[in-house]
Design an enzyme around this catalytic site. Structure first.
Site, PDB file in Angstrom:
ATOM      1  N   LYS A  33     -14.787  -6.678 -17.325  1.00  0.00           N
ATOM      2  CA  LYS A  33     -15.455  -6.257 -16.097  1.00  0.00           C
ATOM      3  C   LYS A  33     -14.439  -6.074 -14.972  1.00  0.00           C
ATOM      4  O   LYS A  33     -13.384  -6.706 -14.961  1.00  0.00           O
ATOM      5  CB  LYS A  33     -16.506  -7.296 -15.702  1.00  0.00           C
ATOM      6  CG  LYS A  33     -17.373  -6.926 -14.509  1.00  0.00           C
ATOM      7  CD  LYS A  33     -18.379  -8.027 -14.244  1.00  0.00           C
ATOM      8  CE  LYS A  33     -19.262  -7.674 -13.056  1.00  0.00           C
ATOM      9  NZ  LYS A  33     -18.490  -7.560 -11.794  1.00  0.00           N
ATOM     10  N   GLY A  37      -9.282  -9.735 -13.316  1.00  0.00           N
ATOM     11  CA  GLY A  37      -7.857 -10.007 -13.513  1.00  0.00           C
ATOM     12  C   GLY A  37      -7.264  -9.340 -14.737  1.00  0.00           C
ATOM     13  O   GLY A  37      -6.335  -9.877 -15.347  1.00  0.00           O
ATOM     14  N   THR A  39      -5.468  -6.488 -14.938  1.00  0.00           N
ATOM     15  CA  THR A  39      -4.094  -6.031 -14.725  1.00  0.00           C
ATOM     16  C   THR A  39      -3.118  -7.199 -14.717  1.00  0.00           C
ATOM     17  O   THR A  39      -2.040  -7.134 -15.320  1.00  0.00           O
ATOM     18  CB  THR A  39      -3.991  -5.241 -13.409  1.00  0.00           C
ATOM     19  OG1 THR A  39      -4.810  -4.074 -13.484  1.00  0.00           O
ATOM     20  CG2 THR A  39      -2.552  -4.823 -13.142  1.00  0.00           C
ATOM     21  N   ASP A  62      -6.514   3.092 -16.430  1.00  0.00           N
ATOM     22  CA  ASP A  62      -7.495   2.925 -15.356  1.00  0.00           C
ATOM     23  C   ASP A  62      -7.161   3.892 -14.222  1.00  0.00           C
ATOM     24  O   ASP A  62      -6.044   3.884 -13.708  1.00  0.00           O
ATOM     25  CB  ASP A  62      -7.460   1.487 -14.841  1.00  0.00           C
ATOM     26  CG  ASP A  62      -8.586   1.180 -13.866  1.00  0.00           C
ATOM     27  OD1 ASP A  62      -9.275   2.134 -13.435  1.00  0.00           O
ATOM     28  OD2 ASP A  62      -8.776   0.003 -13.531  1.00  0.00           O
ATOM     29  N   ASN A 261     -10.317 -16.224 -16.726  1.00  0.00           N
ATOM     30  CA  ASN A 261      -9.562 -16.392 -15.481  1.00  0.00           C
ATOM     31  C   ASN A 261     -10.355 -17.152 -14.421  1.00  0.00           C
ATOM     32  O   ASN A 261     -11.570 -17.309 -14.527  1.00  0.00           O
ATOM     33  CB  ASN A 261      -9.163 -15.021 -14.918  1.00  0.00           C
ATOM     34  CG  ASN A 261      -7.916 -14.465 -15.576  1.00  0.00           C
ATOM     35  OD1 ASN A 261      -7.024 -15.216 -15.969  1.00  0.00           O
ATOM     36  ND2 ASN A 261      -7.835 -13.149 -15.690  1.00  0.00           N
TER      37      ASN A 261
END
EC number: 3.6.-.-
Length: 366
Positions: A33, A37, A39, A62, A261
């Protein structure tokens, strides 16, 4: 379930050692989603791989590229060496690159070139799928030990993963249309005097089919390709992660690693209702003896100010801890779901909430 499960450091170790031990991997996709985090995780994985592999490329698919921000360095369509590394390269794909690698059917000066684009456009989504397949074929030819893909949010990624299957169905229809048009093509040949060689059409379609097959085989080879799902312990993220995992299973794409994360780890505080008081129980030690007035009237005023400041700070501390534990309790519910759903079949790495914003990538996952 007891929170003790998540309080143990061994259960919350931020490790993807099993991923890094797979030396045959060529493509590692990182997705989830938006805002979880991806990247940061992609860059961290690529940085870790650069310590063991001969050459590593991290590639962003992206449209909202963040690699340049993550590494504080400008990247483009061409692989660029990341500052501070000897074998880690990065590139950000944009529309111009994708257009450049697509089949240039319209540039061919033949009557054949006027028909195939129309046939392709008659099949919804196949033009984009062809561009993706050709792009992946181009990426496949790159001489890097491993390529890490920083993908777009889940919806875009699911569409991307469905392209090989879409192409197979589309090409089957194209072959069928070609067979039905054979008589019309012969008629056009006789009228126009321009020979439309059936071999040319067959060759073009076979090329498209070969690329599709090659990309699909690489996608579905667990020794070469895997997908790392990234999420946070919140409802929408966990829900999308499950949807992504189910879709990966339908596409026969390997997925055995999940990164969670922004986990709020327990902090060492006394239990009970006196958490705020415990923070300030030794606050009197902060006062210097020479600051205490000797005059009785001033001493009373001074004491009142100290008590007032203490009460304000105490209230603020209680508010902070209340927010912390509310957030923590909310996360616990979804951490429990993640454990129940994935702990037996997946390698799950839990990454703690950081005190500061990530501005320069460092290895967060060992």
């Amino acid at each position: 379930m007891s929170t003790a499960y998540f309080d143990a450091d061994c259960d919350l170790e931020p490790s993807l050692k099993s991923l890094f031990s797979l030396k045959t991997l060529k493509w590692i996709f990182v997705g989830g989603k938006g805002g979880v985090g991806k990247t940061t995780t992609s860059c961290s994985i690529a940085s870790r791989l650069a310590e063991e592999r001969e050459s590593v490329l991290i590639l962003s698919t992206d449209p909202a590229h963040n690699l340049s921000d993550a590494f504080v360095q400008k990247f483009s369509n061409a692989p660029t060496l990341v500052n501070g590394y000897k074998n880690l390269y990065a590139m950000e794909l944009d529309a111009s690159y994708q257009q450049a690698v697509e089949f240039k059917l319209k540039e061919e000066n033949s009557l054949f070139s006027k028909f195939l684009p129309d046939l392709i456009s008659a099949l919804p989504g196949i033009d984009e799928a062809l561009g993706f397949a050709t792009l992946m074929q181009s990426v496949k030819s790159m001489s890097y030990s491993v390529i890490v893909f920083d993908t777009a949010p889940t919806g875009h990624t699911l569409r991307l993963l469905s392209f090989p299957s879409l192409l197979e169905k589309g090409l089957s229809k194209l072959f069928s249309i070609k067979q039905n048009m054979s008589g019309a093509l012969q008629l056009i040949n006789s009228v126009s005097g321009n020979a439309i060689e059936e071999e040319t059409l067959n060759s073009k379609l076979e090329d498209l089919k070969a690329i599709t097959t090659s990309v699909k085989e690489t996608f579905q080879d667990p020794s070469k390709t895997t997908f790392v799902c990234v999420c946070i312990p919140e409802f929408l993220s966990v829900y999308e992660t499950e949807r992504l995992i189910q879709e990966l299973a339908k596409q026969s794409i390997s997925c055995s690693h999940i990164v969670v994360n922004q986990v709020m780890f327990p902090i060492d505080l006394p239990s009970g209702n006196d958490q705020g008081e415990s923070v300030l129980k030794d606050s009197s030690e902060l006062l210097k003896l020479e600051d205490i007035p000797s005059d009785h009237s001033k001493l009373v005023e001074f004491t009142e100010k100290i008590v007032c400041s203490y009460n304000k700070l105490l209230s603020y501390s209680k508010l902070l801890y209340s927010k912390y534990y509310s957030k923590r309790n909310m996360q616990m519910k979804y951490l429990e779901q993640i454990r129940d759903l994935y702990s037996y079949d997946f390698h799950v790495a839990y990454i703690p909430t950081l005190n500061n914003e990530v501005s320069k990538i460092r290895v967060l996952i060992s």
